[in-house]
Design a protein around this motif. Structure first.
Motif, PDB file in Angstrom:
ATOM      1  N   LEU A  32     -23.822   7.458 -11.879  1.00  0.00           N
ATOM      2  CA  LEU A  32     -22.710   8.579  -9.942  1.00  0.00           C
ATOM      3  C   LEU A  32     -22.431   7.122  -9.198  1.00  0.00           C
ATOM      4  CD1 LEU A  32     -22.079  10.509  -8.402  1.00  0.00           C
ATOM      5  CD2 LEU A  32     -24.795   9.875  -7.603  1.00  0.00           C
ATOM      6  N   LEU A  33     -22.792   5.765  -9.559  1.00  0.00           N
ATOM      7  CA  LEU A  33     -22.088   5.012  -8.533  1.00  0.00           C
ATOM      8  C   LEU A  33     -21.316   4.674  -9.209  1.00  0.00           C
ATOM      9  CD1 LEU A  33     -25.722   3.105  -8.083  1.00  0.00           C
ATOM     10  CD2 LEU A  33     -24.375   4.456  -6.576  1.00  0.00           C
ATOM     11  N   LEU A  34     -21.047   4.256 -10.320  1.00  0.00           N
ATOM     12  CA  LEU A  34     -19.748   3.896 -10.899  1.00  0.00           C
ATOM     13  C   LEU A  34     -18.445   4.527 -11.194  1.00  0.00           C
ATOM     14  CD1 LEU A  34     -21.060   2.517 -14.539  1.00  0.00           C
ATOM     15  CD2 LEU A  34     -20.311   0.917 -12.349  1.00  0.00           C
ATOM     16  N   LEU A  35     -19.234   6.340 -10.662  1.00  0.00           N
ATOM     17  CA  LEU A  35     -18.122   7.137 -10.706  1.00  0.00           C
ATOM     18  C   LEU A  35     -17.601   7.217  -9.494  1.00  0.00           C
ATOM     19  CD1 LEU A  35     -16.026  10.208 -11.251  1.00  0.00           C
ATOM     20  CD2 LEU A  35     -17.903  11.260 -11.163  1.00  0.00           C
ATOM     21  N   ILE A  36     -18.201   6.473  -8.599  1.00  0.00           N
ATOM     22  CA  ILE A  36     -18.150   6.768  -6.934  1.00  0.00           C
ATOM     23  C   ILE A  36     -17.140   5.214  -6.250  1.00  0.00           C
ATOM     24  CG2 ILE A  36     -18.981   6.545  -4.780  1.00  0.00           C
ATOM     25  CD1 ILE A  36     -21.468   8.307  -5.337  1.00  0.00           C
ATOM     26  N   GLY A  37     -18.164   4.539  -7.437  1.00  0.00           N
ATOM     27  CA  GLY A  37     -17.061   3.117  -7.356  1.00  0.00           C
ATOM     28  C   GLY A  37     -15.530   2.680  -7.838  1.00  0.00           C
ATOM     29  N   TYR A  38     -15.279   3.621  -8.655  1.00  0.00           N
ATOM     30  CA  TYR A  38     -14.470   4.157  -9.324  1.00  0.00           C
ATOM     31  C   TYR A  38     -13.462   4.446  -8.115  1.00  0.00           C
ATOM     32  CZ  TYR A  38     -10.188   4.868 -12.520  1.00  0.00           C
ATOM     33  OH  TYR A  38      -8.758   5.860 -12.817  1.00  0.00           O
ATOM     34  N   PHE A  39     -13.301   5.241  -7.784  1.00  0.00           N
ATOM     35  CA  PHE A  39     -12.732   6.042  -6.343  1.00  0.00           C
ATOM     36  C   PHE A  39     -12.542   5.305  -4.826  1.00  0.00           C
ATOM     37  CE2 PHE A  39     -14.064  10.509  -8.335  1.00  0.00           C
ATOM     38  CZ  PHE A  39     -12.280  10.898  -8.410  1.00  0.00           C
ATOM     39  N   ILE A  40     -13.215   3.855  -5.279  1.00  0.00           N
ATOM     40  CA  ILE A  40     -13.704   3.450  -3.761  1.00  0.00           C
ATOM     41  C   ILE A  40     -12.657   2.272  -4.265  1.00  0.00           C
ATOM     42  CG2 ILE A  40     -14.489   2.111  -2.738  1.00  0.00           C
ATOM     43  CD1 ILE A  40     -17.591   3.632  -2.359  1.00  0.00           C
ATOM     44  N   LEU A  41     -12.944   1.716  -5.293  1.00  0.00           N
ATOM     45  CA  LEU A  41     -12.469   0.432  -5.495  1.00  0.00           C
ATOM     46  C   LEU A  41     -10.884   0.384  -6.649  1.00  0.00           C
ATOM     47  CD1 LEU A  41     -15.497  -1.410  -6.840  1.00  0.00           C
ATOM     48  CD2 LEU A  41     -14.972  -1.484  -4.532  1.00  0.00           C
ATOM     49  N   ILE A  42     -10.174   1.561  -7.207  1.00  0.00           N
ATOM     50  CA  ILE A  42      -8.909   1.159  -8.026  1.00  0.00           C
ATOM     51  C   ILE A  42      -8.117   2.172  -7.295  1.00  0.00           C
ATOM     52  CG2 ILE A  42      -8.010   2.247 -10.064  1.00  0.00           C
ATOM     53  CD1 ILE A  42     -10.439  -0.311 -10.581  1.00  0.00           C
ATOM     54  N   ARG A  43      -7.477   0.961  -7.113  1.00  0.00           N
ATOM     55  CA  ARG A  43      -5.982   3.061  -6.227  1.00  0.00           C
ATOM     56  C   ARG A  43      -5.876   3.266  -6.596  1.00  0.00           C
ATOM     57  NH1 ARG A  43      -3.809  -3.412  -3.054  1.00  0.00           N
ATOM     58  NH2 ARG A  43      -5.628  -2.751  -1.763  1.00  0.00           N
ATOM     59  N   LYS A  44      -4.754   2.341  -8.152  1.00  0.00           N
ATOM     60  CA  LYS A  44      -4.438   3.529  -8.736  1.00  0.00           C
ATOM     61  C   LYS A  44      -4.815   4.345  -9.924  1.00  0.00           C
ATOM     62  CE  LYS A  44       0.081   3.419 -12.054  1.00  0.00           C
ATOM     63  NZ  LYS A  44       0.625   2.817 -12.530  1.00  0.00           N
TER      64      LYS A  44
END
Length: 186
Positions: A32-44
């Motif tokens: 879940l943290l990786l999914l949230i991190g993807y949304f927060i950290l990856i622009r494209k």
């Protein structure tokens, strides 16, 4: 030595169940943290990475729920949840591989893969309505350990064929890419 073996070790069965539940909860939380991190950290954003991270979270949540459940209905729900994530996981990996290798595919191809995944999920989730995937399922709790005991039905090998087909296709994409020298560093 793997972390799960270190955590569960040579302890009584009930303690192992608790350790495994903690491991399943930790992996679900981490995914879940990786999914949230993807949304927060990856622009494209790439829809297939979102699909991949979401599938991993759903699978891990299903395994965690299965490890802590105490009723057959809850165990069947958790098992279905794990299957829901696991039928879409190879599809996400396949689509990511096709995009990374710049392999062209028709627009309808992801819809075909989704349809196949849905059919496999419906077959896997068919018990107790149909006895094609599982003929019977019971829940046993021994010293705090929850086990879903299943008798397999005639279509149970379908999931194995499904996974082997995906892995074979992925190997085919890699071979085709190396053969045509289309692999780029991304």
């Amino acid at each position: 030595i793997s972390l799960p073996l270190l955590l569960s070790g040579c302890t009584p069965i009930g303690d192992k169940s608790t350790s495994m539940s903690i491991i399943y909860f930790s992996t679900a939380l981490l995914s879940l943290l990786l999914l949230i991190g993807y949304f927060i950290l990856i622009r494209k954003k790439n829809v297939w990475f979102i699909f991949l991270f979401s599938s991993v979270f759903v699978v891990n949540t299903g395994y965690w729920l299965l490890s802590v459940c105490r009723t057959l209905n809850t165990a069947l729900f958790a098992n279905r949840l794990a299957y829901l994530g696991s039928v879409f996981l190879p599809m996400a990996v396949m689509m990511i591989m096709l995009n990374v290798t710049r392999t062209n595919y028709k627009k309808w191809f992801p819809y075909l893969l989704s349809s196949i995944s849905i059919v496999v999920f419906l077959v896997a989730a068919s018990y107790p309505y149909l006895d094609i995937y599982y003929k019977d399922a019971t829940l046993k709790i021994v010293d705090g350990v929850t086990a879903l005991c299943k008798t397999y039905g005639i279509l149970h090998p379908l999931y194995l064929v499904f996974l082997l087909s995906y892995f074979g296709s992925m190997i085919g994409v890699i071979v085709h890419t190396f053969k045509n020298q289309k692999l780029c560093s991304r």
